[in-house]
Write a protein that holds these residues in place. Structure first.
Motif, PDB file in Angstrom:
ATOM      1  N   GLN A 180       0.834  -1.210   0.000  1.00  0.00           N
ATOM      2  CA  GLN A 180       0.000   0.000   0.000  1.00  0.00           C
ATOM      3  C   GLN A 180       0.868   1.259   0.000  1.00  0.00           C
ATOM      4  O   GLN A 180       0.567   2.236  -0.701  1.00  0.00           O
ATOM      5  CB  GLN A 180      -0.914  -0.012   1.216  1.00  0.00           C
ATOM      6  CG  GLN A 180      -2.020  -1.064   1.164  1.00  0.00           C
ATOM      7  CD  GLN A 180      -2.861  -1.073   2.421  1.00  0.00           C
ATOM      8  OE1 GLN A 180      -2.590  -0.349   3.373  1.00  0.00           O
ATOM      9  NE2 GLN A 180      -3.894  -1.919   2.428  1.00  0.00           N
ATOM     10  N   ASN A 181       1.960   1.255   0.753  1.00  0.00           N
ATOM     11  CA  ASN A 181       2.869   2.401   0.756  1.00  0.00           C
ATOM     12  C   ASN A 181       3.546   2.572  -0.604  1.00  0.00           C
ATOM     13  O   ASN A 181       3.811   3.699  -1.043  1.00  0.00           O
ATOM     14  CB  ASN A 181       3.919   2.234   1.842  1.00  0.00           C
ATOM     15  CG  ASN A 181       3.330   2.381   3.228  1.00  0.00           C
ATOM     16  OD1 ASN A 181       2.201   2.834   3.384  1.00  0.00           O
ATOM     17  ND2 ASN A 181       4.084   2.005   4.238  1.00  0.00           N
ATOM     18  N   GLU A 182       3.825   1.456  -1.272  1.00  0.00           N
ATOM     19  CA  GLU A 182       4.404   1.559  -2.615  1.00  0.00           C
ATOM     20  C   GLU A 182       3.422   2.205  -3.587  1.00  0.00           C
ATOM     21  O   GLU A 182       3.809   3.027  -4.430  1.00  0.00           O
ATOM     22  CB  GLU A 182       4.790   0.167  -3.115  1.00  0.00           C
ATOM     23  CG  GLU A 182       6.106  -0.347  -2.558  1.00  0.00           C
ATOM     24  CD  GLU A 182       6.492  -1.674  -3.157  1.00  0.00           C
ATOM     25  OE1 GLU A 182       7.693  -1.963  -3.222  1.00  0.00           O
ATOM     26  OE2 GLU A 182       5.583  -2.413  -3.568  1.00  0.00           O
ATOM     27  N   LYS A 183       2.140   1.845  -3.477  1.00  0.00           N
ATOM     28  CA  LYS A 183       1.139   2.465  -4.348  1.00  0.00           C
ATOM     29  C   LYS A 183       1.010   3.960  -4.080  1.00  0.00           C
ATOM     30  O   LYS A 183       0.763   4.748  -4.990  1.00  0.00           O
ATOM     31  CB  LYS A 183      -0.206   1.777  -4.163  1.00  0.00           C
ATOM     32  CG  LYS A 183      -0.243   0.341  -4.667  1.00  0.00           C
ATOM     33  CD  LYS A 183      -1.604  -0.293  -4.427  1.00  0.00           C
ATOM     34  CE  LYS A 183      -1.636  -1.734  -4.915  1.00  0.00           C
ATOM     35  NZ  LYS A 183      -2.956  -2.379  -4.661  1.00  0.00           N
ATOM     36  N   LYS A 184       1.153   4.360  -2.816  1.00  0.00           N
ATOM     37  CA  LYS A 184       1.050   5.777  -2.457  1.00  0.00           C
ATOM     38  C   LYS A 184       2.359   6.525  -2.660  1.00  0.00           C
ATOM     39  O   LYS A 184       2.453   7.710  -2.338  1.00  0.00           O
ATOM     40  CB  LYS A 184       0.621   5.910  -1.000  1.00  0.00           C
ATOM     41  CG  LYS A 184      -0.757   5.352  -0.710  1.00  0.00           C
ATOM     42  CD  LYS A 184      -1.091   5.456   0.767  1.00  0.00           C
ATOM     43  CE  LYS A 184      -2.454   4.848   1.077  1.00  0.00           C
ATOM     44  NZ  LYS A 184      -2.774   4.891   2.529  1.00  0.00           N
TER      45      LYS A 184
END
Length: 250
Positions: free
Chosen positions: A178-182
């Motif tokens: 999720q942090n990679e997507k953000k």
């Protein structure tokens, strides 16, 4: 027409007038309210409670009675049986037993003791934390009183590293993705002082896999080296056994 001095004189009380009690107590049956009313009934509205506009109709309306009694400064006192015309002295009775007082004291001492021990006398970790200054103060007092400290305590007081990083737990794989997507990980441009680039569980597993491979390759190399040494010793032994001594004729 000008008023004479006789007009300013106080008029006599009407027939049957009784000196009123002040303030008026609506719960006292002997306190008869005069027709003209009491002066205390004409107080400023700011000094009157909201629920004192009417007399409590029900004796179970304790809140209204309590506020009225407090405003009237009336405290019920039973009459004395030994001294006529006087009242009994009401003393505060302590209903707490010795066990309850001891339990309360033990609980307070335990709480204060644990807090004091956790703040001043316990080393929570090897990094900088909120309790570190209190522990250093305790160690300085100990050094002043005893004249010296152990090696670890001395390093905690004088040789500690302020910039030592606090170890962090890896993020679960779902949170890391999720942090990679953000775009919160991976690049210096997206990271600032408010965002921490924390590693994930998959990085830990990959690092352990690489470490395991390196250890396996190192063990294999050691085994091969040991085998070569053994073979070398065996060859030297065989070569030495083939050479016949000169003094032997058979």
């Amino acid at each position: 027409m000008a008023k004479g001095p006789e007009d300013f004189e106080r008029r006599p009380h009407p027939q049957g007038w009784v000196q009123p009690k002040a303030p008026y107590n609506p719960y006292d049956p002997t306190d008869v309210r005069p027709a003209e009313g009491y002066p205390s009934e004409f107080d400023a509205p700011s000094s009157v409670k909201k629920n004192t506009g009417k007399i409590a109709q029900d004796l179970t309306d304790y809140q209204k009675i309590k506020i009225d009694m407090k405003r009237l400064k009336y405290y019920p006192r039973p009459p004395s049986e030994l001294y006529p015309g006087r009242y009994k002295v009401l003393r505060k009775v302590n209903h707490k037993s010795g066990f309850l007082r001891g339990a309360e004291l033990t609980a307070k001492l335990s709480i204060y003791g644990f807090v004091g021990f956790g703040v001043f006398f316990y080393k929570w970790n090897d990094n900088e934390n909120v309790f570190a200054p209190f522990r250093r103060f305790q160690l300085r007092v100990k050094e002043f009183l005893l004249g010296g400290l152990s090696t670890d305590d001395y390093n905690d007081v004088y040789n500690y590293k302020k910039d030592k990083m606090i170890p962090q737990r890896p993020l679960p794989t779902i949170m890391y993705e999720q942090n990679e997507k953000k775009q919160l990980v991976g690049e210096d441009a997206t990271n600032n002082e408010f965002i921490k680039d924390r590693f994930g569980n998959k990085h830990v597993v990959y690092a352990e896999h690489i470490t395991q491979k390196e250890e396996e390759s190192m063990l294999k190399a050691m085994e091969l080296a040991e085998r070569e040494l053994e073979l070398k010793k065996m060859r030297e032994g065989l070569q030495g056994s083939d050479v016949k001594p000169v003094w032997k004729f058979w």
